[in-house]
Design a protein around this motif. Sequence first.
Motif, mmCIF file in Angstrom:
data_model
loop_
_atom_site.group_PDB
_atom_site.id
_atom_site.type_symbol
_atom_site.label_atom_id
_atom_site.label_comp_id
_atom_site.label_asym_id
_atom_site.label_seq_id
_atom_site.Cartn_x
_atom_site.Cartn_y
_atom_site.Cartn_z
ATOM 1 N N HIS A 100 6.254 -1.430 -6.772
ATOM 2 C CA HIS A 100 4.792 -1.518 -6.607
ATOM 3 C C HIS A 100 4.225 -0.197 -6.089
ATOM 4 N N ALA A 101 5.087 0.646 -5.519
ATOM 5 C CA ALA A 101 4.656 1.982 -5.059
ATOM 6 C C ALA A 101 5.923 2.826 -4.935
ATOM 7 N N ASP A 126 0.811 3.902 -6.853
ATOM 8 C CA ASP A 126 0.740 2.880 -5.803
ATOM 9 C C ASP A 126 -0.230 1.814 -6.314
ATOM 10 N N LEU A 127 0.331 0.660 -6.600
ATOM 11 C CA LEU A 127 -0.456 -0.423 -7.210
ATOM 12 C C LEU A 127 -1.635 -0.831 -6.328
ATOM 13 N N SER A 128 -1.490 -0.629 -5.022
ATOM 14 C CA SER A 128 -2.547 -1.113 -4.131
ATOM 15 C C SER A 128 -3.625 -0.058 -3.859
ATOM 16 N N ARG A 129 -3.499 1.148 -4.485
ATOM 17 C CA ARG A 129 -4.546 2.150 -4.257
ATOM 18 C C ARG A 129 -5.900 1.605 -4.746
ATOM 19 N N GLY A 130 -6.899 1.731 -3.895
ATOM 20 C CA GLY A 130 -8.221 1.199 -4.248
ATOM 21 C C GLY A 130 -8.420 -0.224 -3.737
ATOM 22 N N PHE A 131 -7.355 -0.809 -3.184
ATOM 23 C CA PHE A 131 -7.444 -2.160 -2.607
ATOM 24 C C PHE A 131 -7.026 -2.072 -1.144
ATOM 25 N N PHE A 134 14.667 2.330 -8.174
ATOM 26 C CA PHE A 134 13.664 1.346 -7.758
ATOM 27 C C PHE A 134 14.442 0.080 -7.392
ATOM 28 N N ARG A 135 14.615 -0.142 -6.095
ATOM 29 C CA ARG A 135 15.529 -1.172 -5.615
ATOM 30 C C ARG A 135 14.978 -2.571 -5.914
ATOM 31 N N SER A 136 15.920 -3.502 -6.113
ATOM 32 C CA SER A 136 15.535 -4.885 -6.422
ATOM 33 C C SER A 136 14.506 -5.421 -5.428
ATOM 34 N N HIS A 137 14.712 -5.075 -4.151
ATOM 35 C CA HIS A 137 13.821 -5.671 -3.146
ATOM 36 C C HIS A 137 12.374 -5.203 -3.307
ATOM 37 N N GLN A 170 8.725 4.976 -3.696
ATOM 38 C CA GLN A 170 9.212 5.136 -2.317
ATOM 39 C C GLN A 170 9.815 6.540 -2.113
ATOM 40 N N PRO A 171 9.997 6.963 -0.857
ATOM 41 C CA PRO A 171 10.457 8.339 -0.590
ATOM 42 C C PRO A 171 11.768 8.702 -1.271
ATOM 43 N N TRP A 172 12.667 7.742 -1.412
ATOM 44 C CA TRP A 172 13.956 8.014 -2.069
ATOM 45 C C TRP A 172 13.732 8.540 -3.495
ATOM 46 N N ALA A 173 12.851 7.868 -4.246
ATOM 47 C CA ALA A 173 12.581 8.268 -5.633
ATOM 48 C C ALA A 173 11.784 9.576 -5.667
ATOM 49 N N ILE A 174 10.846 9.710 -4.734
ATOM 50 C CA ILE A 174 10.061 10.957 -4.667
ATOM 51 C C ILE A 174 10.997 12.132 -4.383
#
Length: 368
Positions: free
Chosen positions: A175-176, A287-292, A317-320, A178-182
């Motif tokens: 959904h956004a 980030d899916l929640s940007r703007g919300f 992108f971890r399962s959790h 995370q630092p690991w992927a960045i």
Amino acid sequence: MSLNLKTYTEHFTNPLYLESGRILEPYDITYETYGELNDDKSNVVVICHALTGSHHCAGTYDGDKKPGWWDNLIGSSKAVDTDKYFVICTNVLGSCFGSTGPMSPQHPHHNPYRYKFPVITIKDMVKAQRILFDKLGIHNVHAIIGGSMGGMQALHFAIHYPDFASKIISLATTHATQPWAIAFNKISQEAILKDPDFKGGYYESSEIAKSGLSGMAVGRMAGHISFLSPESMQSKFGREYRGTDGLYELFGKFQVEMYLEYNGYNFTKWFDPLSYLYITKAINIYDLSRGFDSLGEALQKVNAELHLISFSNDLLFRSHEMKEINDTLKAIGYKNHNYLDVQSDYGHDSFLVEVDKFEKYIKDVLNG
Ligand SMILES: CC(=O)SCCNC(=O)CCNC(=O)[C@H](O)C(C)(C)COP(=O)(O)OP(=O)(O)OC[C@H]1O[C@@H](n2cnc3c(N)ncnc32)[C@H](O)[C@@H]1OP(=O)(O)O
Ligand SMILES: N[C@@H](CCO)C(=O)O
């Protein structure tokens, strides 16, 4: 039946208002279609591609060694059955396979944008696709399916165009970011930027296609590690050593080293470095929640039947992260969704290589 593969490029002269506040004008979207559109246009399935994918997701062009990247999923009598569905896959803005990107000419000049190209977000990629579909007279689709960055696009469709698709299937994503992927993207970006042959962005594409770009190759090796897992590397290579060079020779190599070298250096011959910078940027700021106010508020927009598929050993992108979307949907009382964690040792790229583990699920969703 035949796949009926067709490739098009649509040119848009109206400005595209980007999330950043900047404008892209004019722009092109390249896309591919398979199967036949039915009379009431009710059989459309949209496929969204990942970081280095393209609109070519199925079938083979004349002379190609390999078919499109999801050919095992899409085609006649396959899970996404092109005898039944009209499949569309577009190349995202910012990429390098026909849609407008950083190496496209900056209108009205003929020189490439390079760094003058605006930052594109996942929301912008989706908006451009929505405009394309409108132009094609397609105002609703049966389903949208995407993995990794394609899964990000699918989720954006769910939130920003809630009545556009009846069913949405998002795989191997988050959904956004995370630092690991960045952090993995940072290695690739830095390696490109610091390569003298990148010439500060003023390289000649033909030179790179011929000679490669070693910084980008090294960056892609890091990226590629994040697409696999310790288990898949173990089963692919073990500790196998290249026969011709001895163990005590400095440059003798393990198979895993040969694999990373091949995939790293080969990559620079078919993908543009500036596109890599722009698309990894889009992934980083996703980030899916940007703007919300929250993820929950964003997910309250969803109206489609939403399917979330993660892979148990996805290290990128971890399962959790996918489960968090599922838990949030439950918490807000949304009923029309399902979450599946596919058991797999392969890693992130399971969504590309282990189609046998989820194709039935996709077939049932599409036909159910
Ligand atoms: C998702 C989208 O939207 S599209 C993006 C898909 N494309 C990519 O991700 C590009 C990178 N490619 C890959 O990661 C992989 O090829 C995948 C995930 C697409 C497919 O994986 P697999 O079918 O398992 O292929 P595998 O990882 O074994 O081999 C990849 C390449 O490494 C080569 N290779 C395999 N083992 C070795 C080795 N020991 N030494 C050197 N090269 C090797 C293969 O010959 C193959 O070469 P090719 O691409 O020229 O055919
Ligand atoms: N390996 C795929 C998925 C990355 O998320 C790609 O390069 O596009």
